[in-house]
Scaffold this motif. Structure first.
Motif, PDB file in Angstrom:
ATOM      1  N   UNK A  13       1.128  -1.374   0.122  1.00 33.12           N
ATOM      2  CA  UNK A  13       0.184   0.310   0.101  1.00 33.12           C
ATOM      3  C   UNK A  13       0.756   1.231   0.118  1.00 33.12           C
ATOM      4  N   UNK A  14       2.070   1.242   0.818  1.00 36.70           N
ATOM      5  CA  UNK A  14       2.678   2.125   0.708  1.00 36.70           C
ATOM      6  C   UNK A  14       3.457   2.818  -0.863  1.00 36.70           C
ATOM      7  N   UNK A  15       3.860   1.520  -1.266  1.00 35.61           N
ATOM      8  CA  UNK A  15       4.668   1.690  -2.242  1.00 35.61           C
ATOM      9  C   UNK A  15       3.801   2.607  -3.273  1.00 35.61           C
ATOM     10  N   UNK A  16       2.280   1.654  -3.570  1.00 42.78           N
ATOM     11  CA  UNK A  16       1.076   2.542  -4.561  1.00 42.78           C
ATOM     12  C   UNK A  16       0.971   4.239  -4.297  1.00 42.78           C
ATOM     13  N   UNK A  17       0.997   4.788  -2.713  1.00 49.37           N
ATOM     14  CA  UNK A  17       0.754   5.736  -2.330  1.00 49.37           C
ATOM     15  C   UNK A  17       2.562   6.183  -2.971  1.00 49.37           C
ATOM     16  N   UNK A  18       3.053   5.924  -2.623  1.00 51.35           N
ATOM     17  CA  UNK A  18       4.664   6.692  -3.185  1.00 51.35           C
ATOM     18  C   UNK A  18       4.781   7.199  -4.755  1.00 51.35           C
ATOM     19  N   UNK A 134     -10.919   1.586  -4.214  1.00 48.49           N
ATOM     20  CA  UNK A 134     -12.580   0.751  -3.826  1.00 48.49           C
ATOM     21  C   UNK A 134     -11.309  -0.707  -3.533  1.00 48.49           C
ATOM     22  N   UNK A 135     -10.614  -0.547  -4.161  1.00 50.45           N
ATOM     23  CA  UNK A 135      -9.325  -2.441  -3.989  1.00 50.45           C
ATOM     24  C   UNK A 135      -9.247  -2.673  -3.264  1.00 50.45           C
ATOM     25  N   UNK A 136      -8.724  -0.918  -2.434  1.00 51.06           N
ATOM     26  CA  UNK A 136      -7.555  -0.825  -1.716  1.00 51.06           C
ATOM     27  C   UNK A 136      -8.357  -1.294   0.019  1.00 51.06           C
ATOM     28  N   UNK A 137      -9.246  -0.188  -0.112  1.00 48.89           N
ATOM     29  CA  UNK A 137     -10.128  -0.232   1.271  1.00 48.89           C
ATOM     30  C   UNK A 137     -10.797  -1.422   1.445  1.00 48.89           C
ATOM     31  N   UNK A 151      -3.481   6.753   4.960  1.00 43.96           N
ATOM     32  CA  UNK A 151      -3.637   7.021   2.870  1.00 43.96           C
ATOM     33  C   UNK A 151      -4.347   6.383   1.997  1.00 43.96           C
ATOM     34  N   UNK A 152      -5.225   5.586   2.809  1.00 43.00           N
ATOM     35  CA  UNK A 152      -6.727   5.106   1.789  1.00 43.00           C
ATOM     36  C   UNK A 152      -7.620   5.902   1.484  1.00 43.00           C
ATOM     37  N   UNK A 153      -7.788   6.867   2.500  1.00 43.43           N
ATOM     38  CA  UNK A 153      -9.151   7.645   2.321  1.00 43.43           C
ATOM     39  C   UNK A 153      -8.078   8.597   2.001  1.00 43.43           C
ATOM     40  N   UNK A 158      -8.636  11.581  -3.912  1.00 45.88           N
ATOM     41  CA  UNK A 158      -7.714  11.899  -4.939  1.00 45.88           C
ATOM     42  C   UNK A 158      -8.466  11.901  -6.126  1.00 45.88           C
ATOM     43  N   UNK A 159      -9.313  10.170  -6.110  1.00 46.73           N
ATOM     44  CA  UNK A 159     -10.387   9.361  -7.532  1.00 46.73           C
ATOM     45  C   UNK A 159     -11.706  10.212  -7.102  1.00 46.73           C
ATOM     46  N   UNK A 160     -12.579  10.940  -6.087  1.00 45.93           N
ATOM     47  CA  UNK A 160     -13.175  11.799  -6.419  1.00 45.93           C
ATOM     48  C   UNK A 160     -12.849  12.721  -7.395  1.00 45.93           C
ATOM     49  N   UNK A 161     -12.222  13.461  -6.390  1.00 51.60           N
ATOM     50  CA  UNK A 161     -12.120  15.210  -7.540  1.00 51.60           C
ATOM     51  C   UNK A 161     -11.395  14.358  -8.605  1.00 51.60           C
TER      52      UNK A 161
END
Length: 220
Positions: A13-18, A134-137, A151-153, A158-161
């Motif tokens: 999850x951290x790598x994807x967020x990076x 959605x997948x991450x949550x 990070x998931x939040x 970001x997706x909603x924007x």
């Protein structure tokens, strides 16, 4: 080392967020440069939102790396929870900054509309971000780490924007006379939701006792 990180759900999850952070930095700087060059208030306020998002996500990722080095579960959780609450403040800022973007859209009709093949690129990015969020949550819902939850939040916001931008573009392509107004109102609703989530995070109570959290790799 890469194989070790990929085996751990939190590290993945951290790598994807990076990777997402790097993309958002380029978007934020690009919009700021365009805003200053074109003297566009819409681009500048949009850049403000993205730069706040980058600051929020960057500090969360940095503190995640710091927390991994702490051996005491209690101290580690205290640090993670402090990041969670601080991120609530960032979410409130994101809500306010994006509200300014949407108010400018609604009152001044100041918005940049994409055209040509870029429309499909924007739509693809938006729905990809939403699918990843959605997948991450859903898949990683068992991870109770406060920083990972933060990070998931951020990913969801970001997706909603991105969906708001896509909606504006698609409705404009359909020659809808209410394209900008409807999208601006939807964006304002999202902004209010971001702000409320931030308030919830700021006032959330810390657990009195720390037990082993489900889904956390004990080797961390």
């Amino acid at each position: 080392m890469l194989a070790h990180y990929l085996r751990n759900a939190q590290d993945r999850t951290a790598i994807v967020n990076t990777a997402s952070l790097v993309l958002n930095i380029f978007i934020g700087i690009g919009k700021l440069v365009l805003g200053l060059y074109l003297l566009s208030g819409w681009f500048i306020t949009n850049a403000l939102y993205y730069l706040i998002l980058c600051a929020a996500k960057g500090q969360a990722l940095h503190m995640y790396a710091v927390a991994k080095k702490i051996e005491s579960p209690e101290q580690k959780y205290d640090l993670e929870f402090s990041v969670y609450k601080r991120s609530g403040f960032f979410l409130c800022l994101l809500g306010v900054s994006y509200m300014l973007v949407c108010l400018r859209m609604y009152l001044a009709r100041d918005v940049f509309i994409f055209d040509g093949f870029i429309v499909y690129l924007v739509a693809t990015i938006a729905f990809t971000k939403l699918a990843v969020a959605i997948y991450g949550n859903i898949v990683y819902r068992q991870l109770k780490n406060p920083i990972i939850s933060t990070l998931k939040m951020f990913n969801f916001i970001d997706a909603m924007v991105s969906i708001v931008v896509t909606q504006t573009t698609l409705l404009t392509m359909q020659a809808s006379p209410y394209a900008i107004s409807v999208s601006a109102l939807f964006g304002m609703a999202c902004s209010a939701l971001f702000f409320l989530i931030g308030i919830y995070m700021l006032y959330k109570k810390k657990k009195e006792s720390l037990t082993e959290e489900e889904g956390v790799d004990p080797s961390m």
